[in-house]
Design a protein around this motif. Structure first.
Motif, PDB file in Angstrom:
ATOM      1  N   ASP A  73      -7.208   6.596  -0.412  1.00 19.77           N
ATOM      2  CA  ASP A  73      -8.168   5.718   0.241  1.00 19.77           C
ATOM      3  C   ASP A  73      -7.466   4.812   1.249  1.00 19.77           C
ATOM      4  N   GLN A  74      -8.240   3.884   1.867  1.00 19.86           N
ATOM      5  CA  GLN A  74      -7.691   3.036   2.927  1.00 19.86           C
ATOM      6  C   GLN A  74      -6.647   2.065   2.411  1.00 19.86           C
ATOM      7  N   SER A  75      -6.681   1.763   1.110  1.00 22.81           N
ATOM      8  CA  SER A  75      -5.658   0.896   0.527  1.00 22.81           C
ATOM      9  C   SER A  75      -4.432   1.683   0.088  1.00 22.81           C
ATOM     10  N   ARG A  76      -4.435   2.986   0.377  1.00 21.46           N
ATOM     11  CA  ARG A  76      -3.349   3.909   0.031  1.00 21.46           C
ATOM     12  C   ARG A  76      -3.247   4.179  -1.471  1.00 21.46           C
ATOM     13  N   ALA A  88      -2.321   3.161  -8.292  1.00 16.68           N
ATOM     14  CA  ALA A  88      -1.899   2.236  -7.240  1.00 16.68           C
ATOM     15  C   ALA A  88      -0.996   1.170  -7.843  1.00 16.68           C
ATOM     16  N   TYR A  89       0.096   0.872  -7.140  1.00 15.23           N
ATOM     17  CA  TYR A  89       1.040  -0.158  -7.577  1.00 15.23           C
ATOM     18  C   TYR A  89       1.511   0.077  -9.011  1.00 15.23           C
ATOM     19  N   GLY A 113     -14.494   3.850   3.849  1.00 15.80           N
ATOM     20  CA  GLY A 113     -13.775   3.549   2.615  1.00 15.80           C
ATOM     21  C   GLY A 113     -14.455   3.965   1.335  1.00 15.80           C
ATOM     22  N   HIS A 164     -15.078   0.074  -3.548  1.00 13.51           N
ATOM     23  CA  HIS A 164     -14.268  -1.014  -4.106  1.00 13.51           C
ATOM     24  C   HIS A 164     -13.991  -0.775  -5.592  1.00 13.51           C
ATOM     25  N   ASP A 165     -13.670   0.469  -5.919  1.00 17.64           N
ATOM     26  CA  ASP A 165     -13.262   0.885  -7.260  1.00 17.64           C
ATOM     27  C   ASP A 165     -14.391   0.816  -8.285  1.00 17.64           C
TER      28      ASP A 165
END
Length: 405
Positions: A72-75, A89-90, A116, A131-132
């Motif tokens: 996604d756009q937040s990688r 993520a992270y 997104g 947004h998840d």
């Protein structure tokens, strides 16, 4: 067998030197925004680190079949598996399942839109995530299985299902309408090319949809030299798209423009009725017609089936070791190993003359062949043993096509 990297500076495939990165049973590949290479397998997700594949830290997908990977756009990395949807993520994992609103834990495909949103195709419907958070789910009545999903402009998402083409907008699934650009709703073939365009082979011709073009839809019918119904669509190594028809031969497209056509003529195609097409592992274009088999090598060359030039071919496929399988109207399956033909008498071995499709699945001892026919679905083992596939949920015996995911 793993992942191969082709390195070279020419469009001539023979000049590419493959480098192999061993990995078992790869189901999908994806490159992250950071240019990291991810591979989905039947046993989880792996990332290429140097010369070796490694699982992600605290891997939650271990043991699960991975069907699709997206970013996604937040990688963040999203993984569709048979055990649900995962987000990484992270170095933190999150798992989505039926308990979180998914229609099914069997997630088959993922598409990320320009704004997104995330769309996930499941075995029993579509889910939209923003947004998840799960914000919409939608299911189709009856045959609910969504096989593929592709997002386009104007917030329209295309769904390939067992009941045809549908679109998903504002949390609802809609059947196709003429305003969407299809010539008609009789969809025979759906083919996504390497540029992102979606090709729809229809009863009355061809419709092409490209999300990067201002004129999103381009259609070709008999007035533009493409005579439906469309029976086959393939893309060659150079990006040319070959379209086979039931009565009008083959049309070749470059950049969504028709550049060439082939019809039955001396030294040309054996027939105008194209039943099946194939790009073989040596990048050769094959056409199975009602009047024989031919391949393209700067010109069409007929390929005799054990000395019989004019007998029709209903379907052509290539097995994992490079043998060509040709289903013939007599019910015979002819197999070319590069040197000679061998045959399976379908009318006696399978009890049918109408073979509609062939697919292959790798097995521990080689591979098995799966045959779709008017008398049901059959499996041919690597040792030649034949058995009928009995599925209680199937209504009727006629199988029109078969594929291995």
């Amino acid at each position: 067998e793993g992942v191969y990297r082709l390195e070279g500076q020419s469009n001539d495939r023979s000049l590419f030197e493959p480098k192999r990165y061993p990995l078992e049973k790869v189901t999908c590949l994806s490159v992250s925004p950071n240019q990291e290479i991810f591979a989905g397998t039947t046993k989880g997700l792996f990332k290429l680190s140097g010369e070796a594949w490694e699982p992600l830290p605290n891997d939650k997908t271990a043991g699960s079949k991975v069907n699709a990977i997206a970013f996604d756009q937040s990688r963040a990395t999203w993984i569709a598996t048979h055990a649900g949807l995962f987000r990484y993520a992270y170095q933190e994992w999150r798992h989505y399942s039926r308990a979180d609103g998914l229609p099914s834990n069997q997630c088959l495909d993922i598409s990320v839109t320009s704004d997104g949103n995330l769309y996930v195709a499941t075995a029993e419907g579509l889910v939209e995530i923003n947004h998840d958070k799960v914000i919409h789910t939608a299911a189709l009545k009856g045959d609910k299985r969504i096989e593929s999903v592709c997002s386009g402009p104007y917030n329209i998402t295309w769904l390939g299902t067992q009941r045809g083409i549908f679109t998903f907008e504002n949390g609802k699934i809609y059947p196709p309408e003429a305003e969407y650009g299809l010539l008609d709703n009789q969809v025979h073939v759906i083919y996504p090319d390497t540029t992102g365009a979606i090709w729809f082979g229809l009863d009355s011709g061809l419709s092409i949809y490209h999300q990067d073009s201002r004129k999103s839809w381009v259609s070709y019918s008999s007035g533009q030299g493409v005579i439906g119904p469309i029976t086959a669509i393939i893309e060659d190594f150079l990006g040319n798209v070959w379209v086979g028809t039931a009565n009008g031969g083959i049309s070749v497209f470059k950049n969504h423009q028709k550049i060439r056509e082939f019809r039955m003529e001396p030294g040309g195609l054996p027939g105008n009725s194209i039943n099946s097409m194939l790009v073989s592992s040596n990048n050769r274009i094959w056409a199975a017609t009602d009047h024989g088999l031919a391949y393209w090598n700067d010109r069409w060359q007929r390929f005799p089936l054990d000395g019989e030039v004019d007998e029709g071919v209903r379907f052509i496929a290539e097995d994992p070791v490079g043998n060509l399988w040709c289903a013939r109207p007599s019910g015979r399956i002819s197999i070319w190993d590069g040197a000679s033909w061998r045959h399976i008498a379908g009318d006696t071995a399978l009890g049918t003359r109408a073979i509609n499709g062939i697919a292959f699945r790798r097995e521990a001892d080689g591979f098995s062949a799966w045959i779709a026919s008017d008398q049901g679905t059959f499996r041919i083992e690597s040792d030649g043993a034949i058995q009928r596939v009995n599925v209680a949920e199937l209504k009727g015996t006629r199988s029109l096509c078969v594929t291995v995911d």
